[in-house]
Design a protein around this motif. Structure first.
Motif, PDB file in Angstrom:
ATOM      1  N   ASP A 120       0.822  -1.214   0.000  1.00 47.57           N
ATOM      2  CA  ASP A 120       0.000   0.000   0.000  1.00 47.57           C
ATOM      3  C   ASP A 120       0.856   1.263   0.000  1.00 47.57           C
ATOM      4  O   ASP A 120       0.562   2.232  -0.711  1.00 47.57           O
ATOM      5  N   TRP A 136       1.003   4.045  -2.834  1.00 48.86           N
ATOM      6  CA  TRP A 136       0.713   5.448  -2.476  1.00 48.86           C
ATOM      7  C   TRP A 136       1.818   6.372  -2.965  1.00 48.86           C
ATOM      8  O   TRP A 136       1.544   7.439  -3.518  1.00 48.86           O
ATOM      9  N   ARG A 137       3.056   5.983  -2.758  1.00 52.27           N
ATOM     10  CA  ARG A 137       4.172   6.819  -3.183  1.00 52.27           C
ATOM     11  C   ARG A 137       4.241   6.931  -4.707  1.00 52.27           C
ATOM     12  O   ARG A 137       4.525   8.000  -5.235  1.00 52.27           O
ATOM     13  N   ASN A 182       1.698   6.571  -6.689  1.00 53.84           N
ATOM     14  CA  ASN A 182       0.421   7.108  -7.181  1.00 53.84           C
ATOM     15  C   ASN A 182      -0.028   6.349  -8.432  1.00 53.84           C
ATOM     16  O   ASN A 182      -0.378   6.933  -9.452  1.00 53.84           O
ATOM     17  N   GLN A 183       0.005   5.030  -8.321  1.00 51.80           N
ATOM     18  CA  GLN A 183      -0.398   4.159  -9.420  1.00 51.80           C
ATOM     19  C   GLN A 183      -1.357   3.092  -8.910  1.00 51.80           C
ATOM     20  O   GLN A 183      -1.564   2.944  -7.711  1.00 51.80           O
ATOM     21  N   THR A 213      -6.225   4.851  -6.278  1.00 56.10           N
ATOM     22  CA  THR A 213      -6.115   6.223  -5.812  1.00 56.10           C
ATOM     23  C   THR A 213      -5.356   6.285  -4.496  1.00 56.10           C
ATOM     24  O   THR A 213      -5.342   5.334  -3.715  1.00 56.10           O
ATOM     25  N   ARG A 214      -4.751   7.414  -4.240  1.00 59.25           N
ATOM     26  CA  ARG A 214      -3.965   7.574  -3.022  1.00 59.25           C
ATOM     27  C   ARG A 214      -4.820   7.486  -1.762  1.00 59.25           C
ATOM     28  O   ARG A 214      -4.367   7.004  -0.729  1.00 59.25           O
ATOM     29  N   SER A 215      -6.061   7.941  -1.845  1.00 58.81           N
ATOM     30  CA  SER A 215      -6.919   7.888  -0.668  1.00 58.81           C
ATOM     31  C   SER A 215      -7.178   6.444  -0.242  1.00 58.81           C
ATOM     32  O   SER A 215      -7.118   6.115   0.952  1.00 58.81           O
ATOM     33  N   ALA A 250      -5.232   3.833  -1.028  1.00 58.36           N
ATOM     34  CA  ALA A 250      -3.951   3.270  -0.597  1.00 58.36           C
ATOM     35  C   ALA A 250      -3.632   3.693   0.832  1.00 58.36           C
ATOM     36  O   ALA A 250      -3.127   2.889   1.627  1.00 58.36           O
ATOM     37  N   GLU A 251      -3.917   4.949   1.163  1.00 58.39           N
ATOM     38  CA  GLU A 251      -3.682   5.423   2.540  1.00 58.39           C
ATOM     39  C   GLU A 251      -4.592   4.700   3.528  1.00 58.39           C
ATOM     40  O   GLU A 251      -4.137   4.245   4.587  1.00 58.39           O
TER      41      GLU A 251
END
Length: 243
Positions: free
Chosen positions: A210, A214-215, A217-218, A221-223, A225-226
């Motif tokens: 995750d 996140w880093r 951004n693939q 979505t980052r939300s 992944a966070e």
């Protein structure tokens, strides 16, 4: 009288020049007025305050401190959502094997999103999976057969669609589903202690993925992944501490 090549006499030229000298030039009439107007403009400009203005105020600096704190907290809503879901699942937990469902769903949703090729699709897939599992529990049905069957179908579609030939992080979702999903299914048939440790290891391992997603951004979505990173990591640690 001498005739010039142009057909005019020298006297005529002289007379013409004399008349031209007596006619006031346009520049002599216009320029003095222009100079007077320019002088007035210069005077006005000089009276203008040319003191350098103050430094621009940073965006949001005028907001009160409580408002800025609330905005910062609201910006991290995936983290708080992940902690809330973790607390709900960890409350009264004495066996970590039921949490295998979370890591299996996470791996399946990631691969499904990679298959579609649109990171924003991950949240609808997540909501649909949560609703489906909730309905199965209300009906007192085992969700695992449907989940395993869905994972097989998504894997076959991903192979046919050529997901393995896409970007490296996207292509890795195929083996990740086999690793994390296989660990989740295998944990169900193990003893409570060993199965719980296997689930915790799978959750923490998926949390590492995750963070990488996140880093980069693939994939998703980052939300999401966070949210998934916070949930997986804290829930994995909770299993190690509580079981």
């Amino acid at each position: 009288m001498r005739v010039l090549p142009s057909g005019r006499t020298r006297t005529g030229v002289v007379a013409h020049r004399g008349r031209a000298d007596r006619v006031p030039k346009i520049a002599d009439v216009v320029l003095p007025a222009a100079r007077r107007r320019a002088g007035a403009c210069v005077t006005v400009v000089c009276m203008t305050d040319t003191t350098p203005s103050a430094e621009p105020t940073p965006a949001g600096a005028e907001r009160p401190l409580p408002i800025r704190v609330l905005l910062g907290v609201a910006h991290r809503w995936p983290t708080w959502l992940g902690l809330a879901v973790m607390a709900q699942n960890a409350f009264g937990m004495d066996d970590g094997r039921p949490q295998a469902l979370i890591v299996f769903l996470a791996a399946l949703i990631y691969l499904g999103t990679a298959l579609v090729g649109r990171p924003a699709v991950v949240w609808p897939l997540f909501i649909a999976s949560v609703v489906g599992v909730g309905v199965a529990r209300v009906l007192d049905a085992d969700p695992w057969p449907a989940l395993v069957g869905g994972a097989v179908c998504v894997t076959v579609l991903a192979l046919v669609a050529g997901v393995a030939r896409r970007a490296p992080l996207t292509a890795l979702q195929l083996p990740f589903l086999l690793v994390f999903g296989g660990a989740a299914v295998a944990a169900l048939s193990l003893s409570p202690a060993i199965g719980s440790y296997l689930v915790a290891a799978a959750l923490i391992g998926h949390a590492v993925q995750d963070v990488i997603v996140w880093r980069a951004n693939q994939v998703v979505t980052r939300s999401l992944a966070e949210f998934c990173a916070v949930l997986d990591l804290t829930l994995g640690v909770a299993i190690l501490l509580l079981v």
